[in-house]
Design an enzyme around this catalytic site. Structure first.
Site, PDB file in Angstrom:
ATOM      1  CE  LYS A  58      -2.532  -0.878  -5.758  1.00 29.09           C
ATOM      2  NZ  LYS A  58      -2.580   0.014  -4.603  1.00 29.09           N
TER       3      LYS A  58
ATOM      4  CE  LYS B 134      -0.228  -3.838  -4.259  1.00 25.03           C
ATOM      5  NZ  LYS B 134      -1.159  -3.757  -3.159  1.00 25.03           N
TER       6      LYS B 134
ATOM      7  CG  ASP C 119       1.003  -0.275  -4.549  1.00 26.99           C
ATOM      8  OD1 ASP C 119       1.013  -1.520  -4.504  1.00 26.99           O
ATOM      9  OD2 ASP C 119      -0.050   0.405  -4.460  1.00 26.99           O
TER      10      ASP C 119
ATOM     11  CB  VAL D 280      -5.020  -9.219   2.427  1.00 25.12           C
ATOM     12  CG1 VAL D 280      -6.112  -9.597   1.437  1.00 25.12           C
ATOM     13  CG2 VAL D 280      -4.503  -7.810   2.126  1.00 25.12           C
TER      14      VAL D 280
HETATM   15  P1  NAP Z   1       1.107  -8.837   5.382  1.00 21.38           P
HETATM   16  O1  NAP Z   1       0.186  -8.290   6.397  1.00 21.38           O
HETATM   17  O2  NAP Z   1       2.550  -8.535   5.472  1.00 21.38           O
HETATM   18  O3  NAP Z   1       0.878 -10.434   5.339  1.00 21.38           O
HETATM   19  C1  NAP Z   1       1.722 -11.300   4.658  1.00 21.38           C
HETATM   20  C2  NAP Z   1       1.465 -12.722   5.119  1.00 21.38           C
HETATM   21  O4  NAP Z   1       2.356 -13.598   4.431  1.00 21.38           O
HETATM   22  C3  NAP Z   1       1.724 -12.939   6.612  1.00 21.38           C
HETATM   23  O5  NAP Z   1       0.809 -13.856   7.141  1.00 21.38           O
HETATM   24  C4  NAP Z   1       3.137 -13.536   6.656  1.00 21.38           C
HETATM   25  O6  NAP Z   1       3.327 -14.425   7.747  1.00 21.38           O
HETATM   26  C5  NAP Z   1       3.174 -14.313   5.358  1.00 21.38           C
HETATM   27  N1  NAP Z   1       4.536 -14.346   4.819  1.00 21.38           N
HETATM   28  C6  NAP Z   1       5.288 -13.294   4.482  1.00 21.38           C
HETATM   29  N2  NAP Z   1       6.499 -13.702   4.039  1.00 21.38           N
HETATM   30  C7  NAP Z   1       6.497 -15.046   4.126  1.00 21.38           C
HETATM   31  C8  NAP Z   1       7.456 -16.051   3.861  1.00 21.38           C
HETATM   32  N3  NAP Z   1       8.674 -15.730   3.402  1.00 21.38           N
HETATM   33  N4  NAP Z   1       7.114 -17.341   4.056  1.00 21.38           N
HETATM   34  C9  NAP Z   1       5.873 -17.665   4.493  1.00 21.38           C
HETATM   35  N5  NAP Z   1       4.919 -16.755   4.763  1.00 21.38           N
HETATM   36  C10 NAP Z   1       5.235 -15.456   4.601  1.00 21.38           C
HETATM   37  O7  NAP Z   1       0.660  -8.361   3.916  1.00 21.38           O
HETATM   38  P2  NAP Z   1      -0.784  -7.902   3.426  1.00 21.38           P
HETATM   39  O8  NAP Z   1      -0.920  -6.440   3.668  1.00 21.38           O
HETATM   40  O9  NAP Z   1      -1.810  -8.813   3.926  1.00 21.38           O
HETATM   41  O10 NAP Z   1      -0.588  -8.031   1.837  1.00 21.38           O
HETATM   42  C11 NAP Z   1      -0.628  -9.288   1.208  1.00 21.38           C
HETATM   43  C12 NAP Z   1      -0.713  -9.070  -0.304  1.00 21.38           C
HETATM   44  O11 NAP Z   1      -1.886  -8.323  -0.606  1.00 21.38           O
HETATM   45  C13 NAP Z   1       0.458  -8.264  -0.901  1.00 21.38           C
HETATM   46  O12 NAP Z   1       0.702  -8.734  -2.201  1.00 21.38           O
HETATM   47  C14 NAP Z   1      -0.109  -6.842  -0.966  1.00 21.38           C
HETATM   48  O13 NAP Z   1       0.503  -6.056  -1.965  1.00 21.38           O
HETATM   49  C15 NAP Z   1      -1.541  -7.135  -1.316  1.00 21.38           C
HETATM   50  N6  NAP Z   1      -2.515  -6.103  -0.962  1.00 21.38           N
HETATM   51  C16 NAP Z   1      -2.529  -5.568   0.282  1.00 21.38           C
HETATM   52  C17 NAP Z   1      -3.484  -4.637   0.606  1.00 21.38           C
HETATM   53  C18 NAP Z   1      -3.543  -3.996   1.956  1.00 21.38           C
HETATM   54  O14 NAP Z   1      -4.316  -3.028   2.104  1.00 21.38           O
HETATM   55  N7  NAP Z   1      -2.784  -4.463   2.951  1.00 21.38           N
HETATM   56  C19 NAP Z   1      -4.441  -4.236  -0.345  1.00 21.38           C
HETATM   57  C20 NAP Z   1      -4.393  -4.811  -1.616  1.00 21.38           C
HETATM   58  C21 NAP Z   1      -3.437  -5.753  -1.921  1.00 21.38           C
HETATM   59  P3  NAP Z   1       3.336 -13.891   9.280  1.00 21.38           P
HETATM   60  O15 NAP Z   1       1.967 -13.333   9.502  1.00 21.38           O
HETATM   61  O16 NAP Z   1       3.588 -15.102  10.092  1.00 21.38           O
HETATM   62  O17 NAP Z   1       4.405 -12.845   9.334  1.00 21.38           O
HETATM   63  N1  HSE Z   2      -0.293  -0.384  -0.149  1.00 21.09           N
HETATM   64  C1  HSE Z   2      -1.414  -0.370  -1.038  1.00 21.09           C
HETATM   65  C2  HSE Z   2      -2.072   0.979  -0.973  1.00 21.09           C
HETATM   66  C3  HSE Z   2      -2.390  -1.447  -0.660  1.00 21.09           C
HETATM   67  O1  HSE Z   2      -1.809   1.729  -0.030  1.00 21.09           O
HETATM   68  O2  HSE Z   2      -2.839   1.323  -1.870  1.00 21.09           O
HETATM   69  C4  HSE Z   2      -3.551  -1.567  -1.622  1.00 21.09           C
HETATM   70  O3  HSE Z   2      -3.135  -2.061  -2.864  1.00 21.09           O
END
Ligand code: NAP
Ligand code: HSE
Length: 434
Positions: free
Chosen positions: A207, A107, A203, A16
């Site tokens: 939501k 969330k 999840d 994200v």
């Molecule tokens: P992600 O790809 O796993 O990214 C997480 C980021 O946080 C990475 O840059 C990671 O660093 C960093 N991070 C993780 N643990 C850490 C720690 N202990 N200390 C410092 N930095 C740390 O996750 P994402 O999919 O982008 O999701 C992020 C948030 O958005 C979550 O709350 C998720 O539920 C929400 N979300 C995601 C989506 C989706 O479709 N992916 C949609 C809606 C909401 P590194 O990159 O260096 O590992």
């Molecule tokens: N893991 C979540 C999903 C990301 O698949 O809907 C969006 O909130």
């Protein structure tokens, strides 16, 4: 004070975070001219400085310490895009206590610590914005909070998890095994870091809790919800659904009794008639039906997970944060006042699909009919299918209208019969779907 330049800190530069960075860079000119400010992507935090990123970020802007961004006096808006509920909570609270506005997609954090986060934002003059936390790119938070503000909500239900919808769609269409599709959903950036949150329904429950709060002013903890995931769904269930005019979708259902104000929040795989809109919302798309007492039914469909739709929602909150700051960070309208209590299980009615693996021998059907009759659950249809287990058969029952209390007691009783092998699979049949 005239606001001419806004410094944004991105905590978490994963799926994200990189999407937000990419799209702000790409649309900077248009956003800046509409807002009348300069948008500066000032700092970002990661866990691993050596990891390759899909966006170019000057090394001087990167840090391993998200708290340094949260407390940096030069930063105006902090995006918490790390995930989880420990470090993310510390970062969010530190930023709010510094008077900043926090934009979050988290969330799980909001569901667990919502009241604390809103209180901190109010106390220190910032805001906590969370459009990306529910249904990816669909602006459902805005719809409930602003567009539908005149309404009370009798029923909200929908597909809120892109990963599960992607898995169920591809299992149904291509007959693929669930682990293969889950691996693809992870590679596409749809799944949570801990994918059990997706496939076991948590999840969706997070939501649903947020939507219930916006609609009814109460935080329903996930322990108080009925939460079931999709890991027990097999090709036998999908074949039954296909042959009988249904699709299976993981639904969140938030219902409110008009007379009593009782609210019930549940998450479960559901058989939806194919003639209904949500039965045809496939792949990573989410779909939400919202019925308000003034507007009637409205339905929202869009991509529910992945980098771009989620970045779209985060950037809309960043824009709101800038507008609020330009207006002196005035308070947003208060949330709906708490007015609901939780509904007892026996008040939740519906019809059910029950698949049992049974010994393939005489008298089994009579024993099962006896157990259901004792608990007043009336059978609507029975179908026998070959089982993958030697000497066994798959028995699929559907019921007439019953209720959660009776059907759960029935399942518990059936499990005790020696002719029933393994865990029964219980699915709800939607009689409310749009
Ligand atoms: P992600 O790809 O796993 O990214 C997480 C980021 O946080 C990475 O840059 C990671 O660093 C960093 N991070 C993780 N643990 C850490 C720690 N202990 N200390 C410092 N930095 C740390 O996750 P994402 O999919 O982008 O999701 C992020 C948030 O958005 C979550 O709350 C998720 O539920 C929400 N979300 C995601 C989506 C989706 O479709 N992916 C949609 C809606 C909401 P590194 O990159 O260096 O590992
Ligand atoms: N893991 C979540 C999903 C990301 O698949 O809907 C969006 O909130």
């Amino acid at each position: 004070m005239s606001v001419t330049s806004i410094n944004i800190g991105i905590c978490g530069l994963g799926t994200v975070g990189q999407g937000v960075w990419k799209h702000i860079e790409a649309n900077r000119a248009a956003l800046e001219s509409r807002l009348g400010v300069t948008l500066n992507l000032a700092r970002a935090s990661v866990r691993d400085l050596k990891k390759k990123r899909s966006v170019r970020v000057a090394p001087a802007k990167l840090t391993l310490d998200p708290l340094a961004i949260a407390t940096d006096p030069a930063i105006h808006i902090v995006c918490e895009l790390i995930g989880g509920t420990t470090l993310a909570r510390d970062v969010t609270l530190a930023a709010l206590k510094s008077g900043k506005t926090v934009v979050s997609a988290n969330k799980a954090l909001l569901c667990k610590h919502g009241p604390e986060l809103f209180a901190a934002a109010r106390k220190h003059g910032g805001h906590f914005l969370f459009e990306a936390s529910v249904a990816g790119g669909i602006p459902i938070i805005k719809a409930l909070r602003e567009g539908l503000v005149a309404n009370r909500f009798k029923l909200i239900y929908g597909i809120l998890n892109g990963t599960c919808n992607y898995i169920l769609t591809r299992m149904e269409r291509e007959g693929l095994a669930y682990p293969t599709i889950l691996a693809e959903a992870k590679a596409l950036g749809y799944a949570e870091a801990d994918e059990s949150l997706d496939v076991e329904g948590w999840d969706t429950a997070h939501k649903a809790s947020i939507l219930a709060f916006l609609a009814h002013g109460i935080w329903v903890p996930t322990e108080k919800m009925l939460v079931e995931g999709i890991t027990h769904i097999t090709q036998t269930d999908l074949a039954f659904a296909r042959e009988n005019g249904y699709a299976i979708k993981l639904l969140a259902v938030i219902s409110c009794e008009a007379d009593t104000g009782e609210v019930f929040v549940r998450v479960h795989p559901t058989l939806i008639p194919r003639t209904k809109v949500l039965a045809n919302v496939n792949e990573v798309y989410n779909g939400i039906s919202v019925t308000g007492d003034v507007v009637g039914e409205t339905v929202y469909i869009g991509r529910g997970a992945g980098q771009d739709p989620t970045a779209s929602a985060v950037i809309s909150d960043i824009v709101d944060a800038v507008i609020l700051r330009k207006r002196g960070n005035a308070q947003l309208p208060a949330p709906v006042e708490a007015r609901a209590t939780l509904t007892p299980l026996q008040n939740i009615t519906g019809s059910y699909y029950l698949r049992l693996e049974v010994k393939d021998e005489p008298g089994v059907l009579a024993k099962i009919a006896g157990a259901t009759a004792t608990l007043d659950v009336s059978i609507a249809s029975v179908l026998q299918r070959p089982s993958e287990t030697a000497g066994a058969a798959s028995l699929i029952l559907t019921t007439h209208q019953s209720n959660e209390k009776a059907i759960r007691a029935t399942v518990a009783r059936l499990k005790k019969l020696s002719c029933v092998l393994g865990e029964p699979v219980l699915l709800r049949i939607a009689d409310f779907a749009a």
